[in-house]
Scaffold this motif. Structure first.
Motif, PDB file in Angstrom:
ATOM      1  N   ALA A  23       0.854  -1.314   0.006  1.00 38.45           N
ATOM      2  CA  ALA A  23       0.053   0.150   0.097  1.00 38.45           C
ATOM      3  C   ALA A  23       0.832   1.179  -0.010  1.00 38.45           C
ATOM      4  N   LEU A  24       0.331   2.299  -0.651  1.00 40.47           N
ATOM      5  CA  LEU A  24       1.260   3.671  -0.523  1.00 40.47           C
ATOM      6  C   LEU A  24       0.431   4.609   0.190  1.00 40.47           C
ATOM      7  N   VAL A  70       4.332  -0.456   4.392  1.00 41.74           N
ATOM      8  CA  VAL A  70       3.698   0.497   3.521  1.00 41.74           C
ATOM      9  C   VAL A  70       4.968   1.290   2.783  1.00 41.74           C
ATOM     10  N   ASP A  71       4.688   1.548   1.544  1.00 38.31           N
ATOM     11  CA  ASP A  71       5.622   2.846   1.122  1.00 38.31           C
ATOM     12  C   ASP A  71       5.020   4.222   1.288  1.00 38.31           C
ATOM     13  N   VAL A  88      12.578  10.173   1.616  1.00 37.75           N
ATOM     14  CA  VAL A  88      11.232   9.979   1.156  1.00 37.75           C
ATOM     15  C   VAL A  88      10.888  10.238  -0.344  1.00 37.75           C
ATOM     16  N   GLU A  89      10.274   9.398  -0.978  1.00 39.29           N
ATOM     17  CA  GLU A  89       9.898   9.893  -2.578  1.00 39.29           C
ATOM     18  C   GLU A  89       8.798  10.816  -2.264  1.00 39.29           C
ATOM     19  N   ARG A  90       9.027  11.933  -3.184  1.00 41.28           N
ATOM     20  CA  ARG A  90       8.327  13.198  -3.309  1.00 41.28           C
ATOM     21  C   ARG A  90       7.633  13.452  -4.642  1.00 41.28           C
ATOM     22  N   SER A  91       6.471  14.329  -4.321  1.00 38.70           N
ATOM     23  CA  SER A  91       5.622  14.652  -5.664  1.00 38.70           C
ATOM     24  C   SER A  91       5.196  15.921  -5.321  1.00 38.70           C
ATOM     25  N   ILE A  92       4.790  16.599  -6.160  1.00 33.63           N
ATOM     26  CA  ILE A  92       3.836  17.883  -6.382  1.00 33.63           C
ATOM     27  C   ILE A  92       2.490  17.419  -6.542  1.00 33.63           C
ATOM     28  N   GLN A  93       1.531  18.074  -5.859  1.00 38.76           N
ATOM     29  CA  GLN A  93       0.299  18.014  -6.066  1.00 38.76           C
ATOM     30  C   GLN A  93      -0.259  18.512  -7.193  1.00 38.76           C
ATOM     31  N   SER A  94      -1.475  17.986  -7.565  1.00 39.36           N
ATOM     32  CA  SER A  94      -2.054  18.524  -8.779  1.00 39.36           C
ATOM     33  C   SER A  94      -2.600  19.849  -8.614  1.00 39.36           C
ATOM     34  N   ALA A  95      -3.199  20.519  -9.623  1.00 38.61           N
ATOM     35  CA  ALA A  95      -3.931  21.655  -9.469  1.00 38.61           C
ATOM     36  C   ALA A  95      -5.300  21.217  -9.128  1.00 38.61           C
ATOM     37  N   GLY A  96      -6.010  22.450  -8.505  1.00 45.89           N
ATOM     38  CA  GLY A  96      -7.395  22.106  -8.360  1.00 45.89           C
ATOM     39  C   GLY A  96      -7.814  22.202  -6.859  1.00 45.89           C
ATOM     40  N   SER A  97      -8.956  21.991  -6.707  1.00 48.17           N
ATOM     41  CA  SER A  97      -9.559  21.817  -5.175  1.00 48.17           C
ATOM     42  C   SER A  97      -8.927  20.917  -4.517  1.00 48.17           C
TER      43      SER A  97
END
Length: 202
Positions: A23-24, A70-71, A88-97
């Motif tokens: 699970a992530l 978990v990951d 830790v792996e990183r990402s940028i949240q998408s646009a929007g609400s």
């Protein structure tokens, strides 16, 4: 919704081995910019940013205790060097609400092969690791960790639907009830997990 890069498949928190079996858990957090975080606490903006940074650090430390189970991915609203001390792996949240951003992260990770994906908020310092385990143990399609102000600290999904956050009034005392109503309309099974609290008001 604006087009954004696909969220990468997370890499194991410690050993660097790629995995789509576990699970992530995606920890959502804002960059700790004074004047943009914890504004409702009514404290000095720099102090509020420091508190927010501390909360996120405590959540990441807690998640370390789940290594091998978990990951983990840290997803921020904009690029930041905060929390660089965590591998830790990183990402940028998408646009929007908020609902659109949560849905996008859930849908992308499930589509990448994850059996279950959790979006975890960063406002619940001291959250026990067992609360995460309990939510992930649920056989329901959606499991939610409620908080005492009417919202939730986490949502874990085995299946999603595009309208699962329609008409949710975020950051209000009806957030959880609105979400459960939307899940019901989508035909998704759900279960409530152990409650906790969050800190976003004095």
């Amino acid at each position: 919704m604006s087009s954004v890069p696909t969220i990468p498949v997370a890499i194991s928190f410690y050993n660097g081995v790629k995995s789509s079996v576990l699970a992530l858990v995606v920890l959502f957090a804002k960059a700790p910019v004074p004047g943009r975080v914890k504004t409702r606490l009514g404290v000095d903006p720099r102090r509020a940013a420091d508190l927010h940074s501390s909360f996120v650090s405590r959540m990441l430390l807690m998640l370390q205790s789940l290594r091998g189970e978990v990951d983990v991915e840290l997803s921020t609203d904009e690029p930041t060097h905060a929390w660089d001390e965590f591998a830790v792996e990183r990402s940028i949240q998408s646009a929007g609400s908020l609902g659109e951003r949560i849905y996008f992260a859930l849908e992308c990770a499930l589509a990448a092969g994850r059996p279950q994906v959790m979006i975890l908020g960063s406002d619940s310092p001291g959250l026990p690791a067992n609360h995460i385990r309990e939510l992930l143990k649920s056989s329901a399609e959606v499991s939610i960790g409620p908080v005492d102000d009417g919202g939730f600290y986490a949502i874990a999904c085995r299946r999603v639907a595009p309208a699962m956050f329609d008409s949710v009034r975020w950051s209000t005392e009806t957030t959880l009830a609105d979400t459960l109503g939307a899940l019901t309309r989508c035909g998704l099974t759900f279960e409530l997990g152990p409650p906790w609290f969050d800190i976003d008001r004095p």
